[in-house]
Scaffold this motif. Structure first.
Motif, PDB file in Angstrom:
ATOM      1  N   VAL A  29       0.822  -1.491   0.494  1.00 43.90           N
ATOM      2  CA  VAL A  29      -0.167  -0.314   0.061  1.00 43.90           C
ATOM      3  C   VAL A  29       1.205   1.177  -0.186  1.00 43.90           C
ATOM      4  N   GLU A  30       0.554   2.088  -0.434  1.00 42.26           N
ATOM      5  CA  GLU A  30       1.413   3.619  -1.222  1.00 42.26           C
ATOM      6  C   GLU A  30       0.819   4.413   0.607  1.00 42.26           C
ATOM      7  N   VAL A  31       1.811   4.388   1.594  1.00 45.55           N
ATOM      8  CA  VAL A  31       0.834   5.063   2.465  1.00 45.55           C
ATOM      9  C   VAL A  31       2.026   5.434   3.074  1.00 45.55           C
ATOM     10  N   VAL A  32       1.789   7.226   3.427  1.00 45.85           N
ATOM     11  CA  VAL A  32       2.858   7.932   4.149  1.00 45.85           C
ATOM     12  C   VAL A  32       1.659   8.998   5.501  1.00 45.85           C
ATOM     13  N   SER A  33       3.295   8.730   6.702  1.00 48.67           N
ATOM     14  CA  SER A  33       2.343   9.971   7.485  1.00 48.67           C
ATOM     15  C   SER A  33       2.667  11.097   7.347  1.00 48.67           C
ATOM     16  N   ALA A  34       2.226  12.334   7.787  1.00 50.29           N
ATOM     17  CA  ALA A  34       2.050  14.012   7.850  1.00 50.29           C
ATOM     18  C   ALA A  34       2.198  14.329   9.636  1.00 50.29           C
ATOM     19  N   ARG A  35       3.268  14.446   9.954  1.00 48.81           N
ATOM     20  CA  ARG A  35       2.945  14.456  11.897  1.00 48.81           C
ATOM     21  C   ARG A  35       2.775  16.547  11.676  1.00 48.81           C
ATOM     22  N   LEU A  36       1.891  16.996  11.816  1.00 49.43           N
ATOM     23  CA  LEU A  36       1.698  17.769  11.615  1.00 49.43           C
ATOM     24  C   LEU A  36       1.925  18.658  13.357  1.00 49.43           C
ATOM     25  N   ALA A  37       2.595  19.610  13.235  1.00 53.72           N
ATOM     26  CA  ALA A  37       3.092  20.453  14.355  1.00 53.72           C
ATOM     27  C   ALA A  37       1.489  21.267  14.818  1.00 53.72           C
ATOM     28  N   GLN A  38       1.188  21.296  15.129  1.00 54.11           N
ATOM     29  CA  GLN A  38       0.206  22.446  15.666  1.00 54.11           C
ATOM     30  C   GLN A  38       0.460  23.465  14.930  1.00 54.11           C
ATOM     31  N   THR A  39      -1.083  23.329  14.081  1.00 54.56           N
ATOM     32  CA  THR A  39      -2.173  24.500  12.673  1.00 54.56           C
ATOM     33  C   THR A  39      -3.423  25.154  13.303  1.00 54.56           C
TER      34      THR A  39
END
Length: 349
Positions: free
Chosen positions: A199-209
């Protein structure tokens, strides 16, 4: 006169390195559609479709259709936007059409709920992520982005910028830790699906947005600080404000997620943060008071029962965004500009 959000959309549409032509005639599945990230992703994609005639179709997963109607208003009945009602903590979501891209942004983020209903919050995280990964697997999606969080790092006190491999301590005796720990497990689940099923999947670790586009019921500290300054009231902190915060402007975060759809490497995680926007909570409160109010002062008033509010533990985390920048991402808004745009948005909405 254009609204501040329309100006942001226009800047997004002209961003170099974002090959929006690859979205032509594609179908998107977006969870958490009534949240800050989900709603802005949908609005951004529809703006791009309006201006570039891409033929996009969006399936927006929500728990409350009335809330969705209030947020999207005239766009609610747009034929390009199909709302799917589901409780991701319980429902095994299935669609009648295959999708090309998935952005899984649904999560329980309210601290009070994380304390009072930690089991349900973790169920929503784990079951919802597995459901999205199963769809990604079945449909052979071009890319799925799992919207993770900087809280995944736990307590990091190394004194240096944290890259994606620098995880810290999470206290498992604290039920509030269900949030960062479930985020960790969901990222691991994404990586497992990438490894075992391709599966083509990535994770985006967001700062406080935060910034233009925040919702009317937003009650996190950045919104509280802004409201106090707008009213020329004191900004009251219920902690010592020593925790170091990592922040990113709303549309900068959206551009990062869209870039990861196009260029993110499967099985990888990426920090989404502007290192220039790194201050303690107290310093940020003072910045707001100094720049957006004539009378506001920063006051520290810690209640005796502060634990019940479920505040995250103090951390010295400072996110390193090098990995995302190497893909071609550039954050455009510092803290003062982020607050200026957000306050203008709040005044007009």
């Amino acid at each position: 006169m254009k609204s501040v959000l329309e100006e942001d959309f226009q800047i997004l549409a002209q961003t170099k390195g974002l090959e929006f032509e690859k979205f032509r005639n594609k179908k998107f599945l977006i969870t958490g559609a009534t949240g800050l990230i989900g709603s802005l992703l949908i609005r951004s994609l529809m703006y791009l479709d309006d201006n570039k005639k891409l033929g996009i179709k969006i399936f927006a997963v929500v728990r409350n259709l009335d809330k969705a109607a209030g947020i999207f208003q005239e766009q609610f009945s747009d034929e390009r936007l199909v709302f799917v009602k589901a409780d991701l903590g319980k429902d095994n979501l299935k669609l009648n059409e295959k999708v090309d891209y998935i952005i899984h942004a649904a999560a329980v983020t309210t601290s009070k709920i994380l304390i009072e209903k930690p089991v349900e919050a973790m169920e929503t995280a784990l079951q919802g992520t597995k459901s999205m990964l199963e769809i990604a697997r079945a449909d052979k999606v071009q890319k799925m982005v799992y919207v993770s969080s900087m809280e995944i790092y736990g307590q990091v006190n190394s004194g240096k910028k944290a890259s994606e491999s620098d995880l810290g301590y999470v206290d498992l005796a604290n039920v509030r830790s269900g949030y960062p720990e479930s985020k960790r497990l969901c990222e691991l689940m994404c990586n497992a699906y990438a490894s075992e099923y391709g599966v083509e999947v990535v994770s985006a670790r967001l700062a406080q947005t935060f910034g233009a586009g925040i919702l009317p019921n937003e009650n996190r500290v950045f919104a509280q600080f802004a409201r106090s300054a707008m009213k020329n009231e004191d900004i009251v902190l219920h902690t010592q404000g020593k925790s170091e915060g990592n922040y990113v402007y709303t549309m900068d975060a959206i551009s990062a997620i869209l870039l990861l759809l196009l260029k993110g490497k499967s099985g990888e995680a990426y920090n989404v943060s502007n290192p220039e926007n790194h201050v303690t909570i107290k310093e940020m409160a003072q910045l707001v008071a100094d720049n957006f109010s004539d009378k506001s002062k920063v006051i520290i008033d810690i209640p005796e029962d502060a634990k019940k509010f479920g505040y995250a533990p103090d951390t010295k985390l400072w996110l390193d965004n090098t990995k995302l920048v190497e893909l071609g991402w550039t954050p455009n808004n510092d803290l003062i500009e982020s607050y200026r745009k957000m306050i203008l948005w709040m005044k007009n909405n």
